[in-house]
Design a protein around this motif. Structure first.
Motif, PDB file in Angstrom:
ATOM      1  N   ILE A  55       0.818  -1.216   0.000  1.00  0.00           N
ATOM      2  CA  ILE A  55       0.000   0.000   0.000  1.00  0.00           C
ATOM      3  C   ILE A  55       0.851   1.266   0.000  1.00  0.00           C
ATOM      4  O   ILE A  55       0.389   2.345  -0.369  1.00  0.00           O
ATOM      5  N   HIS A  56       2.120   1.147   0.383  1.00  0.00           N
ATOM      6  CA  HIS A  56       3.003   2.313   0.417  1.00  0.00           C
ATOM      7  C   HIS A  56       3.688   2.578  -0.923  1.00  0.00           C
ATOM      8  O   HIS A  56       4.422   3.563  -1.047  1.00  0.00           O
ATOM      9  N   ARG A  57       3.449   1.719  -1.931  1.00  0.00           N
ATOM     10  CA  ARG A  57       4.051   1.912  -3.255  1.00  0.00           C
ATOM     11  C   ARG A  57       3.010   1.707  -4.347  1.00  0.00           C
ATOM     12  O   ARG A  57       3.280   1.077  -5.372  1.00  0.00           O
ATOM     13  N   LEU A  58       1.831   2.293  -4.157  1.00  0.00           N
ATOM     14  CA  LEU A  58       0.740   2.051  -5.101  1.00  0.00           C
ATOM     15  C   LEU A  58       0.874   2.841  -6.394  1.00  0.00           C
ATOM     16  O   LEU A  58       0.335   2.438  -7.421  1.00  0.00           O
ATOM     17  N   GLY A  59       1.568   3.981  -6.369  1.00  0.00           N
ATOM     18  CA  GLY A  59       1.576   4.814  -7.561  1.00  0.00           C
ATOM     19  C   GLY A  59       0.157   5.258  -7.873  1.00  0.00           C
ATOM     20  O   GLY A  59      -0.533   5.836  -7.033  1.00  0.00           O
ATOM     21  N   ALA A  60      -0.329   4.947  -9.091  1.00  0.00           N
ATOM     22  CA  ALA A  60      -1.687   5.324  -9.485  1.00  0.00           C
ATOM     23  C   ALA A  60      -2.715   4.250  -9.178  1.00  0.00           C
ATOM     24  O   ALA A  60      -3.882   4.398  -9.533  1.00  0.00           O
ATOM     25  N   GLN A  61      -2.299   3.173  -8.515  1.00  0.00           N
ATOM     26  CA  GLN A  61      -3.236   2.087  -8.209  1.00  0.00           C
ATOM     27  C   GLN A  61      -4.190   2.511  -7.084  1.00  0.00           C
ATOM     28  O   GLN A  61      -3.786   3.184  -6.132  1.00  0.00           O
ATOM     29  N   PRO A  62      -5.455   2.087  -7.163  1.00  0.00           N
ATOM     30  CA  PRO A  62      -6.370   2.322  -6.044  1.00  0.00           C
ATOM     31  C   PRO A  62      -5.893   1.591  -4.785  1.00  0.00           C
ATOM     32  O   PRO A  62      -5.085   0.658  -4.870  1.00  0.00           O
ATOM     33  N   PRO A  63      -6.410   1.961  -3.605  1.00  0.00           N
ATOM     34  CA  PRO A  63      -5.854   1.441  -2.342  1.00  0.00           C
ATOM     35  C   PRO A  63      -6.433   0.110  -1.876  1.00  0.00           C
ATOM     36  O   PRO A  63      -6.231  -0.252  -0.707  1.00  0.00           O
ATOM     37  N   ASP A  64      -7.112  -0.627  -2.731  1.00  0.00           N
ATOM     38  CA  ASP A  64      -7.797  -1.854  -2.308  1.00  0.00           C
ATOM     39  C   ASP A  64      -6.860  -3.060  -2.345  1.00  0.00           C
ATOM     40  O   ASP A  64      -7.136  -4.073  -2.999  1.00  0.00           O
ATOM     41  N   VAL A  65      -5.737  -2.972  -1.624  1.00  0.00           N
ATOM     42  CA  VAL A  65      -4.768  -4.066  -1.634  1.00  0.00           C
ATOM     43  C   VAL A  65      -5.263  -5.234  -0.786  1.00  0.00           C
ATOM     44  O   VAL A  65      -6.098  -5.073   0.107  1.00  0.00           O
ATOM     45  N   MET A  66      -4.736  -6.427  -1.091  1.00  0.00           N
ATOM     46  CA  MET A  66      -5.047  -7.633  -0.328  1.00  0.00           C
ATOM     47  C   MET A  66      -3.765  -8.426  -0.154  1.00  0.00           C
ATOM     48  O   MET A  66      -2.810  -8.270  -0.919  1.00  0.00           O
ATOM     49  N   VAL A  67      -3.764  -9.306   0.843  1.00  0.00           N
ATOM     50  CA  VAL A  67      -2.704 -10.300   0.980  1.00  0.00           C
ATOM     51  C   VAL A  67      -3.115 -11.514   0.159  1.00  0.00           C
ATOM     52  O   VAL A  67      -4.247 -11.998   0.261  1.00  0.00           O
ATOM     53  N   ALA A  68      -2.220 -11.989  -0.663  1.00  0.00           N
ATOM     54  CA  ALA A  68      -2.544 -13.085  -1.573  1.00  0.00           C
ATOM     55  C   ALA A  68      -2.695 -14.401  -0.826  1.00  0.00           C
ATOM     56  O   ALA A  68      -2.027 -14.642   0.184  1.00  0.00           O
ATOM     57  N   GLN A 109       6.085 -11.464 -10.910  1.00  0.00           N
ATOM     58  CA  GLN A 109       6.927 -10.282 -11.058  1.00  0.00           C
ATOM     59  C   GLN A 109       6.901  -9.455  -9.788  1.00  0.00           C
ATOM     60  O   GLN A 109       5.872  -9.360  -9.115  1.00  0.00           O
ATOM     61  N   ILE A 110       8.031  -8.845  -9.492  1.00  0.00           N
ATOM     62  CA  ILE A 110       8.156  -7.972  -8.334  1.00  0.00           C
ATOM     63  C   ILE A 110       7.758  -6.565  -8.761  1.00  0.00           C
ATOM     64  O   ILE A 110       8.283  -6.030  -9.745  1.00  0.00           O
ATOM     65  N   GLY A 111       6.820  -5.976  -8.027  1.00  0.00           N
ATOM     66  CA  GLY A 111       6.400  -4.633  -8.385  1.00  0.00           C
ATOM     67  C   GLY A 111       5.539  -4.003  -7.322  1.00  0.00           C
ATOM     68  O   GLY A 111       5.019  -4.682  -6.431  1.00  0.00           O
ATOM     69  N   HIS A 112       5.398  -2.676  -7.394  1.00  0.00           N
ATOM     70  CA  HIS A 112       4.658  -1.914  -6.392  1.00  0.00           C
ATOM     71  C   HIS A 112       5.098  -2.381  -5.003  1.00  0.00           C
ATOM     72  O   HIS A 112       4.295  -2.773  -4.171  1.00  0.00           O
ATOM     73  N   SER A 113       6.396  -2.288  -4.798  1.00  0.00           N
ATOM     74  CA  SER A 113       7.041  -2.887  -3.635  1.00  0.00           C
ATOM     75  C   SER A 113       7.873  -1.860  -2.881  1.00  0.00           C
ATOM     76  O   SER A 113       8.580  -1.049  -3.483  1.00  0.00           O
ATOM     77  N   ALA A 114       7.799  -1.927  -1.549  1.00  0.00           N
ATOM     78  CA  ALA A 114       8.660  -1.127  -0.676  1.00  0.00           C
ATOM     79  C   ALA A 114       9.794  -1.962  -0.118  1.00  0.00           C
ATOM     80  O   ALA A 114      10.464  -1.545   0.832  1.00  0.00           O
TER      81      ALA A 114
END
Length: 377
Positions: free
Chosen positions: A130-143, A184-189
């Motif tokens: 959630i700290h590296r969303l860029g333009a992504q909406p904030p509806d993150v989940m744990v996979a 792929q690794i992305g939107h990652s802190a």
């Protein structure tokens, strides 16, 4: 079976190099042969069709809309030389992701007339930091494995972007790889060490390198440093706005199979104005797309422009082509695409001297081109 083939003559890029000759094809390539009658310097250039593994939209349409959005996107990008692609999601609540995948399933099963082949899904969200969303909406989940399996049952997930430092994500990578999904690794802190650990666990690439991840500080290296030090494959957005040209050159030297993606949004091919990126409102102006805050939010890049940008950076044309066709095909193990050779799918783009498409074929079908749009996305 009919023995009548289409044919094109020009300067052809084959896996073993350039030839001046003729390519004969129906849905697949039949023969490629030298032809002494074909002029060298002024001949049309014939390349493998482009393969875009990160596409959110085009022509005012967003993949997250579901329905026939995937078909609109496939047709629009085909006019710019993209012959296959992955429909790419955004972070959203699960019902919205399911709706998007249900829409993509039909396009994946049956290529739309006049459109690129949809090879599957790039699930870019919601398993992000959630700290590296860029333009992504904030509806993150744990996979969870069960959740990914359920989504994969709706439409085949070929690539999945994940922040490996999120609890439970690292341990999930081997199981996802066992499903045939490229992680792929992305939107990652995460740190450099987090990146190395993810690669060791089976991750295979990096999503829009440098964007949405920790960087290359020489005292506290992050994910981008892990990519430069260890990656065989990574995607990058060569619109010359997401990544400064000098940094693209550094990545080209460090990552053997760095390949280009568009990260194209619904604003691609459209006039300046307001558009949707999932649930976000974005604004196209001066050739880029931004949130109201001014942050970049995807792009309006097309793959033919990506080719011209790579060449403008100093890459020779064969190298630029490989980074938009052969390498992404290899990454997905699509060995019958991304190269012009007998038996491969007849995915072909024909370019003029200025590297603008004058003809595109997807699995042998001639794609109608809008020349004004093709040259001015």
């Amino acid at each position: 079976m009919s023995n009548v083939f289409n044919s094109l003559s020009g300067r052809i890029l084959t896996p073993s190099g350039w030839i001046n000759g003729t390519i004969a094809f129906d849905q697949r390539i039949h023969t490629i042969g030298h032809d002494a009658a074909v002029a060298g310097n002024r001949a049309l250039t014939i390349l493998p069709g482009f393969i875009d593994l990160h596409v959110h939209g085009a022509a005012g349409t967003d993949i997250m809309e579901g329905g026939d959005a995937g078909a609109v996107v496939a047709r629009t990008h085909a006019r710019h030389g993209t012959t296959s692609l992955l429909g790419t999601t955004l972070t959203a609540r699960e019902p919205a992701i399911r709706r998007a995948l249900e829409g993509l399933a039909g396009v994946i099963a049956a290529r739309p007339a006049g459109g690129a082949r949809m090879l599957g899904v790039h699930l870019e969200g919601p398993f992000l930091n959630i700290h590296r969303l860029g333009a992504q909406p904030p509806d993150v989940m744990v996979a969870s494995l069960a959740q990914v399996q359920a989504l994969n049952a709706i439409a085949p997930i070929r690539v999945l972007t994940m922040a490996p430092e999120v609890p439970d994500h690292l341990e999930l990578i081997p199981a996802l790889r066992g499903m045939g999904i490229r992680v792929q690794i992305g939107h990652s802190a995460g740190t450099y060490d987090d990146g190395v650990a993810a690669l060791n666990a089976g991750a295979t690439g990096f999503t829009h390198l440098f964007n949405g991840m920790t960087g290359t500080d020489h005292h506290a290296p992050g994910m981008a440093a892990a990519a430069l030090a260890h990656a065989e494959y990574a995607e990058i957005i060569p619109d010359l706005q997401h990544v400064q040209p000098g940094v693209i050159r550094a990545a080209l030297r460090a990552i053997p199979r760095l390949y280009g993606v568009t990260d194209a949004t619904s604003a691609t091919g459209m006039p300046d104005g307001e558009y949707a990126l999932g649930t976000q409102r974005v604004f196209k102006c001066q050739g880029c797309v931004r949130l109201a805050t001014g942050s970049l939010a995807g792009s309006v890049l097309t793959m033919d422009q990506a080719l011209r940008n790579f060449v403008g950076l100093g890459l020779d044309l064969a190298d630029a082509s490989n980074r938009l066709s052969r390498y992404p095909a290899d990454y997905l193990d699509e060995m019958e695409r991304g190269r012009l050779q007998p038996g491969a799918w007849a995915d072909i783009v024909v370019l003029d001297e200025a590297l603008h498409p004058v003809a595109v074929y997807v699995e042998g079908e001639a794609i109608p081109l809008n020349n004004a749009e093709t040259q001015n996305p």
